[in-house]
Design an enzyme around this catalytic site. Structure first.
Site, PDB file in Angstrom:
ATOM      1  N   HIS A   1       2.714  58.612  -5.224  1.00  9.51           N
ATOM      2  CA  HIS A   1       1.711  57.951  -4.400  1.00  9.51           C
ATOM      3  C   HIS A   1       0.410  57.829  -5.164  1.00  9.51           C
ATOM      4  O   HIS A   1       0.192  58.452  -6.191  1.00  9.51           O
ATOM      5  CB  HIS A   1       1.464  58.738  -3.109  1.00  9.51           C
ATOM      6  CG  HIS A   1       2.719  59.099  -2.384  1.00  9.51           C
ATOM      7  ND1 HIS A   1       3.584  58.152  -1.894  1.00  9.51           N
ATOM      8  CD2 HIS A   1       3.272  60.300  -2.095  1.00  9.51           C
ATOM      9  CE1 HIS A   1       4.615  58.762  -1.316  1.00  9.51           C
ATOM     10  NE2 HIS A   1       4.451  60.058  -1.434  1.00  9.51           N
TER      11      HIS A   1
ATOM     12  N   ASP B   1       5.391  59.169   7.554  1.00 14.69           N
ATOM     13  CA  ASP B   1       4.568  59.337   6.350  1.00 14.69           C
ATOM     14  C   ASP B   1       5.325  58.995   5.066  1.00 14.69           C
ATOM     15  O   ASP B   1       6.542  59.147   4.983  1.00 14.69           O
ATOM     16  CB  ASP B   1       4.058  60.776   6.269  1.00 14.69           C
ATOM     17  CG  ASP B   1       2.926  61.041   7.257  1.00 14.69           C
ATOM     18  OD1 ASP B   1       2.378  60.066   7.805  1.00 14.69           O
ATOM     19  OD2 ASP B   1       2.595  62.219   7.480  1.00 14.69           O
TER      20      ASP B   1
ATOM     21  N   ARG C   1      -1.472  63.861   0.780  1.00 13.52           N
ATOM     22  CA  ARG C   1      -0.504  64.766   0.146  1.00 13.52           C
ATOM     23  C   ARG C   1       0.108  64.044  -1.042  1.00 13.52           C
ATOM     24  O   ARG C   1       1.077  63.300  -0.913  1.00 13.52           O
ATOM     25  CB  ARG C   1       0.568  65.212   1.142  1.00 13.52           C
ATOM     26  CG  ARG C   1       0.006  66.090   2.258  1.00 13.52           C
ATOM     27  CD  ARG C   1       1.067  66.623   3.186  1.00 13.52           C
ATOM     28  NE  ARG C   1       0.493  67.495   4.205  1.00 13.52           N
ATOM     29  CZ  ARG C   1       0.047  67.090   5.385  1.00 13.52           C
ATOM     30  NH1 ARG C   1       0.123  65.798   5.700  1.00 13.52           N
ATOM     31  NH2 ARG C   1      -0.468  67.942   6.240  1.00 13.52           N
TER      32      ARG C   1
ATOM     33  N   GLU D   1       8.995  64.505   3.301  1.00 11.39           N
ATOM     34  CA  GLU D   1       9.065  64.961   4.686  1.00 11.39           C
ATOM     35  C   GLU D   1       9.092  63.777   5.649  1.00 11.39           C
ATOM     36  O   GLU D   1       9.829  63.776   6.640  1.00 11.39           O
ATOM     37  CB  GLU D   1       7.872  65.872   5.007  1.00 11.39           C
ATOM     38  CG  GLU D   1       7.880  67.195   4.285  1.00 11.39           C
ATOM     39  CD  GLU D   1       9.027  68.092   4.705  1.00 11.39           C
ATOM     40  OE1 GLU D   1       9.262  68.233   5.916  1.00 11.39           O
ATOM     41  OE2 GLU D   1       9.691  68.650   3.815  1.00 11.39           O
TER      42      GLU D   1
ATOM     43  N   ASP E   1       6.256  60.237   2.246  1.00 13.21           N
ATOM     44  CA  ASP E   1       6.659  61.307   1.339  1.00 13.21           C
ATOM     45  C   ASP E   1       8.039  61.804   1.739  1.00 13.21           C
ATOM     46  O   ASP E   1       8.681  61.258   2.645  1.00 13.21           O
ATOM     47  CB  ASP E   1       5.638  62.453   1.334  1.00 13.21           C
ATOM     48  CG  ASP E   1       5.426  63.076   2.717  1.00 13.21           C
ATOM     49  OD1 ASP E   1       6.168  62.736   3.650  1.00 13.21           O
ATOM     50  OD2 ASP E   1       4.499  63.901   2.855  1.00 13.21           O
TER      51      ASP E   1
ATOM     52  N   GLU F   1       4.379  59.393  13.167  1.00  6.25           N
ATOM     53  CA  GLU F   1       4.403  60.844  13.383  1.00  6.25           C
ATOM     54  C   GLU F   1       3.417  61.331  14.425  1.00  6.25           C
ATOM     55  O   GLU F   1       3.734  62.185  15.237  1.00  6.25           O
ATOM     56  CB  GLU F   1       4.158  61.569  12.048  1.00  6.25           C
ATOM     57  CG  GLU F   1       5.337  61.455  11.100  1.00  6.25           C
ATOM     58  CD  GLU F   1       5.162  62.310   9.864  1.00  6.25           C
ATOM     59  OE1 GLU F   1       4.614  63.412   9.975  1.00  6.25           O
ATOM     60  OE2 GLU F   1       5.576  61.859   8.781  1.00  6.25           O
TER      61      GLU F   1
ATOM     62  N   TYR G   1      -3.414  58.462   1.892  1.00  6.28           N
ATOM     63  CA  TYR G   1      -2.582  59.622   2.214  1.00  6.28           C
ATOM     64  C   TYR G   1      -2.982  60.816   1.361  1.00  6.28           C
ATOM     65  O   TYR G   1      -3.178  60.695   0.145  1.00  6.28           O
ATOM     66  CB  TYR G   1      -1.115  59.281   1.991  1.00  6.28           C
ATOM     67  CG  TYR G   1      -0.160  60.287   2.576  1.00  6.28           C
ATOM     68  CD1 TYR G   1      -0.217  60.621   3.922  1.00  6.28           C
ATOM     69  CD2 TYR G   1       0.792  60.917   1.780  1.00  6.28           C
ATOM     70  CE1 TYR G   1       0.656  61.551   4.473  1.00  6.28           C
ATOM     71  CE2 TYR G   1       1.673  61.834   2.315  1.00  6.28           C
ATOM     72  CZ  TYR G   1       1.592  62.152   3.659  1.00  6.28           C
ATOM     73  OH  TYR G   1       2.457  63.069   4.204  1.00  6.28           O
TER      74      TYR G   1
END
Length: 891
Positions: free
Chosen positions: A350, A80, A305, A84, A82, A7, A303
């Site tokens: 996560h 990433d 989030r 998104e 997740d 990203e 990570y």
């Protein structure tokens, strides 16, 4: 050669070093396409078909990726870990397929929770396919947010002028803030008394004991409700003898909290560091993406989030080794600790947020980090290592005491606690909200030696009066905590949701507390009256739960959309029949405490105090809502609807100027007036008349001739600075009262300081401001770089920074503010060049870089400008605007 897509560009550089020459790592710079911000991007009538749009900057990056894939052996999608991130990989792959560059090349998806060499290489060795269930959940969420925003917001614009937008999660978060404000307004203060006795042991040691029972009954908290009762009990205690009934010392264990999740990190950073949620996430992003440590770029935390509270087994082992070496075996429990979350609808997909290497202590990385990064890393490291440490051992002592006054008895209790073994507290101490007090379990301190059955000497009886207080307003951190408890939103959306409420002027911050603006109260009242279901906490949480079920492959995403759209569309259609008068009637009722507060004389708060016969009501104007008289135009009384003054009718003024007297120097009349932005004072008439808004805390009713003269005399000269000889002055500006010297502004605490501050204190305030640097942090003289974009074509780095007035792009001496609402992490080089050129053309640079910036950026902006011109369709927009205005007028 394999192409790897991540990203961010900084992450791309780091991972390229880990993987070596057999790989080419390219950055997508976040999402590469999105739903166009126009009607028809999601089409329910076509089974929720969605149209996607690639902007100019993303198109260029996708071309670079496509060109690289053409000559590659395969594609690895490493965005990433997740929902998104999965969606970005899906978008990239879909675009590459449409460009027909994939062919039969292998495509794999890899995820890593930390950017370290081991984590990346382990992920590369264990690839998988794109998780379509996660993509479906993303599509459902994106469609839901679009359908709510693009169907509900126009209703607000038509029926509630001044309102800006509504959103699926945003509106529910706003309701939380407004409901708390209404709860505060409804709160009725109650009196209560606390009684305690200062007693002395036979050994001469003093301690305090609280009254807990009287007349044979246990006293509940706040049971003593008035002074008469308090005085009766005080008299009983004053004449009593005191004997110790029992003393009990009980060992208590206190266990550590789990490692951080997104929301608990934001809460702790707010309480301990004073960080906003968005600032916390910006700093955490940099720690996750990697820092240059001794020539090696490495991610320092996992990570950020996540709603998971458990660490990976290898991380637990590493933490236990670090505890043994840094704290000693006494601090290491026999078995590892395991945690589970209590948050509603938590996915726990996560790990918790933790250091990537527990041996990398904050002291070891101090010289490689800026101030904010070090503070946040220190917090993450200490909380992570504390989560695996031994419990704190506390001895809590309770002494029960009887007071006897001629057969009338009362019970008192003294408590104290002592930490016998600090355990995890040696690494990390939890703090209450806003960092008020440590919560170590030893607030009462240590008691002296007290023995059962011994007599005590009375020293003093204390009776203190108290009043109950309303619940506190939410801070960013406590609002996020509440949203998490209710299952509203997800870790990746918390900070953005709060930021949106502030950017929309629905909520403002006062001493780090969230205060709903009148506009926010109106929007919430409207939605609660006409879209009740869609701002209900349980409904929003259940929708989040369905999205999680889609992620798990348990529900079909289009079935969820069909069910939602059927009822929601019907509700939107019903509101089209609403007349503005219906809306105003509902809002008058819902917001009565705000719009029509009670008057001290007990008269009807809805009767106009100017004409005496008209009835006050909410009115909707071009710039939003205000309160006006029903006898308009014969009576032109109006007042601003303000949450700050609580709509106080007595504290307002009519449109007619109120004379306060003459200026003693000019002879001009001074008047108190009410304008579009609230009350103000004015000297004279015409365009050249001197004006001054009333400062915060000053109501129109409190303004007299003296105060008006003082306001109109600003700015006020204090005297020459002893070092520069230049004048120091005070004044009232956009951001409140200030002191000014040689272009440097320093905030003052109150408007009274503007008129009272002397030369010595002014010099001290200015010196303190300069010592803190431009953005207010002691010892920092330059704003922190949030993101490095690369080299400018004319030389020099381009960075995104966070300054006093928000994020901006920097190149040399050119600073260009980012558009409101623009995520600093999403800024591209092309966008930065355009902003720099525009700023330089306005004089934002020195020594001749303006023309270079302008000419260099011209090439970058040409394509974007052409695309924008095609998309604008001014005639269509104007026609739609005219049509909407006519419809609003009709309503």
């Amino acid at each position: 050669m394999n192409v790897v897509v991540v990203e961010s560009p900084s992450k791309a550089k780091t991972i390229n070093k880990y993987l070596g020459p057999g790989y080419k790592v390219l950055a997508s710079f976040g999402h590469v396409r999105d739903l166009p911000a126009k009607d028809g991007s999601v089409r329910p009538d076509e089974d929720f078909e969605m149209s996607w749009e690639v902007d100019g900057a993303s198109a260029k990056r996708m071309k670079d990726i496509a060109d690289a894939v053409k000559s590659s052996d395969g594609l690895i999608l490493a965005t990433d870990p997740d929902r998104e991130g999965e969606a970005i990989s899906w978008h990239v792959l879909d675009l590459l397929k449409k460009k027909k560059v994939i062919g039969d090349k292998p495509v794999k998806r890899v995820v890593f929770n930390a950017i370290t060499k081991k984590a990346v290489l382990d992920a590369m060795a264990d690839p998988r396919d794109i998780d379509i269930s996660l993509v479906d959940a993303y599509l459902a969420r994106r469609a839901l947010d679009y359908l709510v925003g693009f169907n509900l917001s126009p209703v607000l614009w038509r029926k509630l002028p001044g309102a800006r937008s509504a959103g699926r999660v945003q509106s529910v978060a706003l309701r939380l803030v407004c409901d708390r404000e209404a709860e505060i307004e409804r709160f009725v203060t109650e009196e209560y008394w606390n009684l305690s006795a200062l007693l002395k042991t036979p050994r001469g040691d003093e301690f305090e004991a609280r009254l807990v029972s009287a007349d044979g009954k246990r006293l509940q908290p706040r049971a003593i409700g008035n002074g008469d009762e308090a005085n009766r009990l005080k008299a009983l205690l004053d004449g009593a003898t005191y004997v110790v009934d029992s003393v009990e010392a009980k060992p208590v264990k206190r266990n550590p909290a789990p490692p951080f999740t997104t929301s608990t990190l934001q809460q702790a950073a707010s309480s301990k560091l004073g960080f906003s949620a968005s600032r916390t996430m910006q700093v955490a992003q940099k720690l996750y993406e990697g820092v240059d440590i001794g020539g090696e770029t490495v991610g320092l935390i996992t990570y950020m989030r996540t709603d998971g509270v458990q660490m990976a087994p290898e991380a637990i082992d590493a933490a236990r080794r670090a505890i043994g070496s840094q704290f000693g075996d006494r601090y290491l429990p026999e078995k590892p600790r395991f945690y589970s979350t209590k948050a509603k609808n938590a996915q726990e997909a996560h790990e918790a947020i933790r250091p990537t290497d527990f041996n990398r202590s904050p002291d070891q990385v101090r010289r490689f980090l800026d101030g904010d990064m070090l503070k946040l890393y220190d917090l993450v490291w200490k909380r992570g290592i504390a989560s695996q440490m031994a419990s704190a051992e506390i001895e809590r002592t309770t002494a029960e005491i009887t007071a006897d006054n001629g057969g009338k008895k009362a019970g008192l209790r003294a408590t104290g606690s002592v930490i016998r073994f600090d355990g995890f507290i040696a690494a990390y101490t939890d703090m209450k909200e806003e960092g008020e007090q440590p919560d170590d379990g030893d607030e009462d301190g240590r008691l002296p030696e007290i023995n059962a059955r011994e007599n005590l000497a009375k020293q003093k009886i204390n009776a203190s009066q108290h009043f109950t207080e309303p619940p506190p307003r939410y801070s960013e951190a406590t609002l996020i905590k509440k949203m998490e408890e209710l299952g509203i939103g997800r870790p990746s959306t918390y900070a953005a949701t709060v930021t949106t409420l502030i950017d929309r002027d629905y909520v403002t911050t006062d001493k780090r507390k969230l205060v709903p603006e009148a506009k926010g109260r109106l929007v919430t009242a409207f939605l609660e009256s006409f879209f009740t279901r869609y701002v209900e906490y349980d409904f929003t949480a259940s929708l989040e739960e369905k999205l999680d079920q889609i992620s798990a492959g348990e529900l079909n995403w289009k079935d969820v959309l069909r069910e939602f759209w059927r009822d929601f569309f019907s509700q939107v259609e019903d509101t089209k029949e609403l007349r503005v008068t219906n809306v105003l009637d509902a809002l008058n009722e819902e917001l009565a405490p705000l719009v029509f507060p009670k008057r001290e004389d007990g008269s009807d708060p809805r009767i106009c105090q100017v004409c005496g016969t008209g009835k006050l009501s909410l009115k909707l104007g071009k710039y939003g809502a205000f309160v006006g008289c029903s006898n308009y135009p014969e009576c032109n009384y109006t007042r601003q609807l303000s949450s700050e003054t609580n709509g106080d009718a007595e504290a307002s003024v009519s449109n007619e100027p109120l004379s306060l007297g003459k200026d003693p120097h000019t002879g001009e009349e001074i008047t108190l007036r009410s304008g579009r932005f609230g009350p103000y004072v004015q000297r004279g008439d015409g365009k050249e008349a001197k004006r001054s808004s009333l400062p915060k805390g000053w109501t129109p009713a409190s303004i007299d001739h003296e105060k008006a003269i003082a306001l109109l005399s600003l700015p006020r000269d204090i005297g020459a600075h002893p070092e520069t000889g230049k004048m120091i002055s005070t004044g009232l500006g956009r951001y409140g009262p200030f002191v000014l010297h040689n272009g440097t502004y320093a905030n003052l605490d109150s408007i009274e300081d503007v008129f009272a501050i002397g030369l010595n204190r002014a010099v001290s305030v200015l010196a303190d401001k300069e010592s803190k640097g431009a953005n207010g942090s002691r010892g920092r003289t330059a704003a922190t770089a949030l993101k490095e974009l690369g080299e400018h074509p004319d030389g020099g780095p381009i960075t995104v920074r966070d300054g006093r007035f928000g994020p901006y792009v920097n190149w040399g001496k050119v600073n260009a503010t980012l558009p409101k609402g623009k995520d600093p992490q999403s800024v591209t080089v092309e966008e930065a060049l355009t902003l720099i050129a525009e700023r330089a053309a306005k004089g934002g640079s020195t020594k001749g870089k303006a023309s270079k910036a302008k000419s260099t950026a011209a090439r970058a902006t040409k394509t974007a400008s052409n695309g924008a011109a095609k998309a604008a369709k001014p005639k269509t927009a104007a026609k739609a605007k005219t049509k909407a205005a006519a419809k609003a007028k009709k309503d």
